[in-house]
Scaffold this motif. Sequence first.
Motif, PDB file in Angstrom:
ATOM      1  N   PRO A  17     -18.620 -13.117  17.124  1.00  0.00           N
ATOM      2  CA  PRO A  17     -18.096 -11.815  16.691  1.00  0.00           C
ATOM      3  C   PRO A  17     -16.664 -11.617  17.149  1.00  0.00           C
ATOM      4  CG  PRO A  17     -19.616 -11.566  18.529  1.00  0.00           C
ATOM      5  CD  PRO A  17     -19.714 -12.999  18.098  1.00  0.00           C
ATOM      6  N   GLN A  18     -15.853 -11.103  16.250  1.00  0.00           N
ATOM      7  CA  GLN A  18     -14.453 -10.856  16.563  1.00  0.00           C
ATOM      8  C   GLN A  18     -14.070  -9.479  16.076  1.00  0.00           C
ATOM      9  OE1 GLN A  18     -11.748 -14.012  15.463  1.00  0.00           O
ATOM     10  NE2 GLN A  18     -13.452 -15.416  15.200  1.00  0.00           N
ATOM     11  N   ALA A  19     -13.149  -8.872  16.779  1.00  0.00           N
ATOM     12  CA  ALA A  19     -12.664  -7.559  16.363  1.00  0.00           C
ATOM     13  C   ALA A  19     -11.806  -7.707  15.116  1.00  0.00           C
ATOM     14  CB  ALA A  19     -11.845  -6.925  17.490  1.00  0.00           C
ATOM     15  N   PRO A  20     -11.993  -6.853  14.116  1.00  0.00           N
ATOM     16  CA  PRO A  20     -11.176  -6.956  12.908  1.00  0.00           C
ATOM     17  C   PRO A  20      -9.719  -6.642  13.201  1.00  0.00           C
ATOM     18  CG  PRO A  20     -12.493  -4.941  12.893  1.00  0.00           C
ATOM     19  CD  PRO A  20     -12.964  -5.754  14.062  1.00  0.00           C
ATOM     20  N   VAL A  21      -8.842  -7.334  12.515  1.00  0.00           N
ATOM     21  CA  VAL A  21      -7.406  -7.100  12.654  1.00  0.00           C
ATOM     22  C   VAL A  21      -7.068  -5.769  12.006  1.00  0.00           C
ATOM     23  CG1 VAL A  21      -5.112  -7.942  12.069  1.00  0.00           C
ATOM     24  CG2 VAL A  21      -6.928  -9.558  12.663  1.00  0.00           C
ATOM     25  N   ARG A  22      -6.315  -4.919  12.717  1.00  0.00           N
ATOM     26  CA  ARG A  22      -5.976  -3.610  12.186  1.00  0.00           C
ATOM     27  C   ARG A  22      -5.016  -3.754  11.015  1.00  0.00           C
ATOM     28  NH1 ARG A  22      -5.815   1.736  13.779  1.00  0.00           N
ATOM     29  NH2 ARG A  22      -4.166   2.944  12.758  1.00  0.00           N
ATOM     30  N   GLN A  23      -5.352  -3.144   9.910  1.00  0.00           N
ATOM     31  CA  GLN A  23      -4.494  -3.147   8.733  1.00  0.00           C
ATOM     32  C   GLN A  23      -3.723  -1.837   8.687  1.00  0.00           C
ATOM     33  OE1 GLN A  23      -4.137  -5.746   6.708  1.00  0.00           O
ATOM     34  NE2 GLN A  23      -5.626  -6.894   7.939  1.00  0.00           N
ATOM     35  N   PRO A  24      -2.402  -1.883   8.609  1.00  0.00           N
ATOM     36  CA  PRO A  24      -1.624  -0.632   8.596  1.00  0.00           C
ATOM     37  C   PRO A  24      -1.762   0.092   7.264  1.00  0.00           C
ATOM     38  CG  PRO A  24      -0.181  -2.493   8.227  1.00  0.00           C
ATOM     39  CD  PRO A  24      -1.543  -3.064   8.525  1.00  0.00           C
ATOM     40  N   ASP A  25      -1.397   1.349   7.295  1.00  0.00           N
ATOM     41  CA  ASP A  25      -1.338   2.129   6.067  1.00  0.00           C
ATOM     42  C   ASP A  25      -0.429   1.418   5.072  1.00  0.00           C
ATOM     43  OD1 ASP A  25      -1.624   5.210   4.924  1.00  0.00           O
ATOM     44  OD2 ASP A  25       0.293   4.274   4.401  1.00  0.00           O
ATOM     45  N   ARG A  26      -0.908   1.246   3.855  1.00  0.00           N
ATOM     46  CA  ARG A  26      -0.175   0.414   2.899  1.00  0.00           C
ATOM     47  C   ARG A  26       1.072   1.108   2.357  1.00  0.00           C
ATOM     48  NH1 ARG A  26      -4.648  -1.750  -1.140  1.00  0.00           N
ATOM     49  NH2 ARG A  26      -5.150   0.460  -1.198  1.00  0.00           N
ATOM     50  N   VAL A  27       1.053   2.432   2.299  1.00  0.00           N
ATOM     51  CA  VAL A  27       2.261   3.137   1.880  1.00  0.00           C
ATOM     52  C   VAL A  27       3.343   3.005   2.947  1.00  0.00           C
ATOM     53  CG1 VAL A  27       3.241   5.402   1.394  1.00  0.00           C
ATOM     54  CG2 VAL A  27       1.071   4.738   0.349  1.00  0.00           C
ATOM     55  N   LEU A  28       2.962   3.190   4.215  1.00  0.00           N
ATOM     56  CA  LEU A  28       3.940   3.053   5.290  1.00  0.00           C
ATOM     57  C   LEU A  28       4.462   1.627   5.356  1.00  0.00           C
ATOM     58  CD1 LEU A  28       5.424   4.266   7.682  1.00  0.00           C
ATOM     59  CD2 LEU A  28       3.434   3.752   9.106  1.00  0.00           C
ATOM     60  N   ALA A  29       3.586   0.646   5.180  1.00  0.00           N
ATOM     61  CA  ALA A  29       4.031  -0.745   5.187  1.00  0.00           C
ATOM     62  C   ALA A  29       5.004  -1.020   4.050  1.00  0.00           C
ATOM     63  CB  ALA A  29       2.829  -1.679   5.096  1.00  0.00           C
ATOM     64  N   GLU A  30       4.776  -0.407   2.906  1.00  0.00           N
ATOM     65  CA  GLU A  30       5.701  -0.584   1.785  1.00  0.00           C
ATOM     66  C   GLU A  30       7.031   0.097   2.051  1.00  0.00           C
ATOM     67  OE1 GLU A  30       6.899  -2.258  -1.697  1.00  0.00           O
ATOM     68  OE2 GLU A  30       4.936  -2.547  -0.747  1.00  0.00           O
ATOM     69  N   LEU A  31       6.996   1.233   2.762  1.00  0.00           N
ATOM     70  CA  LEU A  31       8.243   1.924   3.079  1.00  0.00           C
ATOM     71  C   LEU A  31       9.123   1.102   4.016  1.00  0.00           C
ATOM     72  CD1 LEU A  31       6.988   5.600   3.511  1.00  0.00           C
ATOM     73  CD2 LEU A  31       8.434   4.705   1.690  1.00  0.00           C
ATOM     74  N   VAL A  32       8.536   0.231   4.813  1.00  0.00           N
ATOM     75  CA  VAL A  32       9.328  -0.618   5.702  1.00  0.00           C
ATOM     76  C   VAL A  32      10.272  -1.502   4.907  1.00  0.00           C
ATOM     77  CG1 VAL A  32       9.196  -2.510   7.371  1.00  0.00           C
ATOM     78  CG2 VAL A  32       7.608  -0.581   7.546  1.00  0.00           C
ATOM     79  N   VAL A  33       9.815  -2.002   3.758  1.00  0.00           N
ATOM     80  CA  VAL A  33      10.637  -2.905   2.945  1.00  0.00           C
ATOM     81  C   VAL A  33      11.237  -2.196   1.741  1.00  0.00           C
ATOM     82  CG1 VAL A  33       9.301  -4.910   3.658  1.00  0.00           C
ATOM     83  CG2 VAL A  33       8.600  -3.648   1.633  1.00  0.00           C
ATOM     84  N   ALA A  34      11.022  -0.894   1.625  1.00  0.00           N
ATOM     85  CA  ALA A  34      11.492  -0.156   0.452  1.00  0.00           C
ATOM     86  C   ALA A  34      12.999   0.045   0.502  1.00  0.00           C
ATOM     87  CB  ALA A  34      10.786   1.196   0.357  1.00  0.00           C
ATOM     88  N   THR A  35      13.567   0.335  -0.646  1.00  0.00           N
ATOM     89  CA  THR A  35      14.986   0.642  -0.722  1.00  0.00           C
ATOM     90  C   THR A  35      15.249   2.002  -0.081  1.00  0.00           C
ATOM     91  OG1 THR A  35      14.764   1.761  -2.857  1.00  0.00           O
ATOM     92  CG2 THR A  35      15.126  -0.628  -2.885  1.00  0.00           C
ATOM     93  N   PRO A  36      16.491   2.256   0.354  1.00  0.00           N
ATOM     94  CA  PRO A  36      16.807   3.566   0.932  1.00  0.00           C
ATOM     95  C   PRO A  36      16.493   4.720  -0.015  1.00  0.00           C
ATOM     96  CG  PRO A  36      18.556   1.999   1.411  1.00  0.00           C
ATOM     97  CD  PRO A  36      17.628   1.309   0.462  1.00  0.00           C
TER      98      PRO A  36
END
Length: 775
Positions: A637-656
């Motif tokens: 058994p292993q702890a699941p890897v935390r997946q970040p909010d997908r909108v916030l993750a997209e904002l990291v690479v989004a245009t200004p």
Amino acid sequence: MIRTDRNLPELAEPDRPEPADQDLPELADRDLPELADLDDLDALDELDGGGTDLPAGGTGAAVTVDHNDGQVANVVYGGLHQYVQRVRDYHELSAEYVRDRLAGFVDPGYRTVAGDRLTAETAVARMRRDGGVILVGGPGTGRYTAALRLLHGTGLRLREIRPTFDPARGEQLTIAELPVAPGYAYLLELPEHAPHIRYGFARDIAAYCDSLARRGSAIAVTVTGTTWEQLGAVRDGPVLHVAAPPADLVLGRRLHQLRPDLALDWLTGQPQIAELLVDASPAEAVRLAQLAADVLTAQPGPAGPPVTAGTDAGRQLVEALVSAYRNWEVELTAWFHHHPDPRHRAFLVAAAALEGAPAGRVLSAAEALDARLAGTDAPPASLGHAGVRTLVETVDAYLDDDHTVRYRRARYAEAVLDFVITDRADTFQRELWRWVSELPLRGGQRRGPVDRALATRSAELVLHTALRRRTPEILSQVAPAWSRRAGLRGALVHVLGIAALSPEIGAAVRQQLYRWAQGSSNPAVLIAVAEVCGGEFADFYLEQAMVRLGHLARHDIAEVDEAVLTALAALWRRPALRQPVLLRLAHWLADDQPRRAALAAVALNLLGRPEQPRAGDGPAHGPVDPAHGPADQPTGPQAPVRQPDRVLAELVVATPVVQDAIGVALGRVLDVRQLPGSVEALLHRWFDDAAADPGLVDALTHVLGRTVTAGPAAARRVARLRALLTAWPATDDPARQAELRRHLVDQLRRANPIAACPRPAPLLPSLLSSAAEEL
């Protein structure tokens, strides 16, 4: 640090204004479905008989748009999927598509405004020098394929220009929205209606071509002579007139492409064929070649009797070809004169609509059509009526080995439908397509089960006829009935999506989708529009798809809201569309339309949720590392890897622009009295993710800063955000949570233009190490 050196984006959308409310409606606080629970729009042709029928309602009427393809054979057989591939090839300009288009092309020659004639090679050289060329030609001259010929000759990467303007909203095409990337050969087909193009386009196109030439690119613009004159035709510059090539050369080239196993050059010398070619356009010559290939389908190949002018097979080919070219009108006129029996006529039409279907199903459909036109219930089965064999013989058809009904004559089914449509009043046409819409229902019962095979066949018939006749209004006549049935709505969505992308009626169908989205009161039709906008239509017209979804979001109908969310989820699954979707959702969220703003808040919360692994997707902690075999993977058994909010993750690479738009929109939401629960949940999830992943802190800090600088009352928004940070539920790492809370509160204070302090804020190395250099 929050940057405030950029102007805030303007988020007002030029739609119809409606009274603004102080609070968003309760829609924003309802329970959200998981993305995995939403219907998958990739299976639009799954025609099952389940689901709940929806009530009927009113719809609008479509308009007709004429479009001529020139030297192109339009007929595509083999089902809806081939139509999908056809429209995708048309828009993507794949290498195979271009080769096929040019294989049977006869170069028409090009003439300058001064009257000088140019070869294709000279025209290509001039286009590379000037950065572009405007090809002016009449309907059927082959100007589109001529443009492909010149663009292909440049050796550059081909790309179709699909302008973002939306004629349904009264917008016009302008030079400003045309691309200027280096190394491309662009193709632009101007709309056939001059009011859809900004006046002065003809004057400004030369300067645009100069800009392309400096970047090593080029463009070919196709336009009709009438439209070019209405735009204020420029008498100099990169303008070439396309002359129609001789029809006999087009016919010969296309025949060789379609039937390379036969020597058919003699056809152009036959008096009957020569007479047809006297005034034929290249498009009509291509149609004649396709008809010849269809007629020859039942003819013997090279091993049998030769198909030449002096043989019976040759004479039969010429006679059938002339009749087919004239749509079998002489033969059908005579047949109707000698067969006044309505039952015989109904069977003729049913066999045309269902050619290749089992004989019994054709007979049942004919009886239903007869009863519908007579205004009575279907007559009971009786031995006093003619049976299938008699009726098949009466309509000059035959039963094949599988006992299905087929016509012997090429394209005879199309000719039958064309004949009855043009020979009857509009009321007959409406009844005809209503009858077609009910064909997939077993037993003719509106609440009965759906025959999947007939559903597919009926959808192909509707689409093929609408494209072939350039009559998009057919789709409006079947849409109300098919949209109400879960087993038929998939076929309708597929047909509407293909038609909206087609060169024949695409512009008209896109306008019809807009009218439905804006003004229809039929929930079933609105749901179908949402599914179209979540399908392949958005791959090519994303802005128009989002505009139509935006209108659907105003209707205050729960089923339609779910359909809009489903469509947005389908778009979000395509990484290339995520930032444009976020930008449009920001417009909705900052809108004065409370219903749409509320649905945008729900959508952002829904799209941001990390997608849960489905059954069969593998372990929750992620996929197997391809660098190691299964035996090398950790066990237990292993702890699941935390997946970040997908909108916030997209904002990291989004245009200004996208980052600013989301921040401004959230600032507008913070101004309402009652903060939507979906926004509160979204922001708390963002706080959790930023506390767990320092790489998300910079994007979160910037977006929250924009919420403060989005307009007046910054102090109130700061207080609202501080309250959210105070109410932020405890995380697994209280120290990092407290550190991020202090950092955000300090940055919000600095973003407040009233309370800003000139001293720099200390960075938090543990949280902002990845962004320290930029900050």
